[in-house]
Design a protein around this motif. Structure first.
Motif, mmCIF file in Angstrom:
data_model
loop_
_atom_site.group_PDB
_atom_site.id
_atom_site.type_symbol
_atom_site.label_atom_id
_atom_site.label_comp_id
_atom_site.label_asym_id
_atom_site.label_seq_id
_atom_site.Cartn_x
_atom_site.Cartn_y
_atom_site.Cartn_z
ATOM 1 N N LYS A 1 0.844 -1.201 0.000
ATOM 2 C CA LYS A 1 0.000 0.000 0.000
ATOM 3 C C LYS A 1 0.876 1.248 0.000
ATOM 4 N N SER A 2 0.362 2.303 -0.584
ATOM 5 C CA SER A 2 1.119 3.548 -0.677
ATOM 6 C C SER A 2 1.052 4.328 0.634
ATOM 7 N N LEU A 3 1.945 5.307 0.756
ATOM 8 C CA LEU A 3 1.941 6.187 1.914
ATOM 9 C C LEU A 3 0.605 6.930 2.010
ATOM 10 N N ASP A 4 0.060 7.347 0.879
ATOM 11 C CA ASP A 4 -1.243 8.023 0.875
ATOM 12 C C ASP A 4 -2.315 7.154 1.520
ATOM 13 N N TYR A 5 -2.267 5.861 1.242
ATOM 14 C CA TYR A 5 -3.249 4.931 1.821
ATOM 15 C C TYR A 5 -3.180 4.986 3.344
ATOM 16 N N TYR A 6 -1.968 4.932 3.899
ATOM 17 C CA TYR A 6 -1.811 4.967 5.347
ATOM 18 C C TYR A 6 -2.243 6.306 5.930
ATOM 19 N N GLN A 7 -1.947 7.388 5.234
ATOM 20 C CA GLN A 7 -2.361 8.711 5.712
ATOM 21 C C GLN A 7 -3.881 8.824 5.750
ATOM 22 N N ILE A 8 -4.528 8.335 4.709
ATOM 23 C CA ILE A 8 -5.992 8.380 4.664
ATOM 24 C C ILE A 8 -6.574 7.485 5.755
ATOM 25 N N LEU A 9 -6.007 6.295 5.921
ATOM 26 C CA LEU A 9 -6.475 5.378 6.958
ATOM 27 C C LEU A 9 -6.350 6.010 8.341
ATOM 28 N N LEU A 10 -5.219 6.635 8.635
ATOM 29 C CA LEU A 10 -5.045 7.313 9.920
ATOM 30 C C LEU A 10 -6.036 8.459 10.087
ATOM 31 N N HIS A 11 -6.207 9.246 9.042
ATOM 32 C CA HIS A 11 -7.120 10.391 9.099
ATOM 33 C C HIS A 11 -8.554 9.939 9.370
ATOM 34 N N GLU A 12 -9.001 8.933 8.650
ATOM 35 C CA GLU A 12 -10.381 8.464 8.819
ATOM 36 C C GLU A 12 -10.567 7.761 10.164
ATOM 37 N N THR A 13 -9.527 7.061 10.638
ATOM 38 C CA THR A 13 -9.589 6.455 11.970
ATOM 39 C C THR A 13 -9.682 7.546 13.034
ATOM 40 N N ALA A 14 -8.929 8.627 12.845
ATOM 41 C CA ALA A 14 -8.998 9.752 13.775
ATOM 42 C C ALA A 14 -10.400 10.346 13.799
ATOM 43 N N HIS A 15 -11.031 10.462 12.631
ATOM 44 C CA HIS A 15 -12.427 10.930 12.608
ATOM 45 C C HIS A 15 -13.308 10.026 13.462
ATOM 46 N N PHE A 16 -13.155 8.732 13.306
ATOM 47 C CA PHE A 16 -13.989 7.805 14.067
ATOM 48 C C PHE A 16 -13.750 7.966 15.564
ATOM 49 N N ILE A 17 -12.485 8.066 15.957
ATOM 50 C CA ILE A 17 -12.155 8.216 17.373
ATOM 51 C C ILE A 17 -12.732 9.515 17.933
ATOM 52 N N LEU A 18 -12.530 10.604 17.212
ATOM 53 C CA LEU A 18 -12.895 11.925 17.725
ATOM 54 C C LEU A 18 -14.344 12.326 17.479
ATOM 55 N N HIS A 19 -14.918 11.864 16.385
ATOM 56 C CA HIS A 19 -16.184 12.450 15.935
ATOM 57 C C HIS A 19 -17.326 11.462 15.777
ATOM 58 N N ARG A 20 -17.209 10.301 16.370
ATOM 59 C CA ARG A 20 -18.287 9.317 16.182
ATOM 60 C C ARG A 20 -19.624 9.816 16.731
ATOM 61 N N ARG A 21 -19.570 10.798 17.636
ATOM 62 C CA ARG A 21 -20.835 11.358 18.156
ATOM 63 C C ARG A 21 -21.650 12.056 17.061
ATOM 64 N N PHE A 22 -20.975 12.453 15.971
ATOM 65 C CA PHE A 22 -21.677 13.111 14.864
ATOM 66 C C PHE A 22 -22.377 12.121 13.932
ATOM 67 N N ILE A 23 -22.011 10.841 14.047
ATOM 68 C CA ILE A 23 -22.616 9.843 13.157
ATOM 69 C C ILE A 23 -24.083 9.701 13.537
ATOM 70 N N PRO A 24 -24.972 9.813 12.578
ATOM 71 C CA PRO A 24 -26.399 9.712 12.896
ATOM 72 C C PRO A 24 -26.740 8.313 13.412
ATOM 73 N N PRO A 25 -27.829 8.187 14.197
ATOM 74 C CA PRO A 25 -28.215 6.885 14.748
ATOM 75 C C PRO A 25 -28.376 5.815 13.656
ATOM 76 N N VAL A 26 -28.887 6.240 12.523
ATOM 77 C CA VAL A 26 -28.976 5.341 11.367
ATOM 78 C C VAL A 26 -27.983 5.885 10.340
ATOM 79 N N PRO A 27 -26.828 5.216 10.203
ATOM 80 C CA PRO A 27 -25.803 5.727 9.283
ATOM 81 C C PRO A 27 -26.309 5.801 7.841
ATOM 82 N N PRO A 28 -25.743 6.704 7.051
ATOM 83 C CA PRO A 28 -26.130 6.796 5.638
ATOM 84 C C PRO A 28 -25.945 5.451 4.943
ATOM 85 N N ARG A 29 -26.901 5.107 4.090
ATOM 86 C CA ARG A 29 -26.863 3.803 3.417
ATOM 87 C C ARG A 29 -26.522 3.919 1.936
#
Length: 85
Positions: A4-32
């Protein structure tokens, strides 16, 4: 993750950080669907979006480069180089 490329790891870290920090923003029924996700995403005001993007980027950077752990290493290397040269 092999190959995997470095970009892949950067995106994975960024999106994981969103989940850690911002999961309260995820609606009760996630977008489908893409349309539902876009509607959800567009409902976030621009100031809030900038803040959560900054926070996710900052956490991802800190995970990738833990400065608190590396600062003493760099300080020792700096001191050794200064004494040598």
């Amino acid at each position: 993750f092999k190959g995997k490329s470095l970009d892949y790891y950067q995106i994975l870290l960024h999106e994981t950080a969103h989940f850690i920090l911002h999961r309260r923003f995820i609606p009760p029924v996630p977008p489908r669907s893409v349309r539902e996700f876009v509607t959800f995403h567009d409902s976030i005001d621009r100031r809030t979006e900038r803040v959560i993007e900054f926070e996710a980027t900052e956490l991802a950077r800190r995970i990738a480069m833990p400065t608190a752990d590396l600062r003493p290493v760099f300080a020792r290397a700096y001191d050794a180089a200064r004494e040598r040269y």
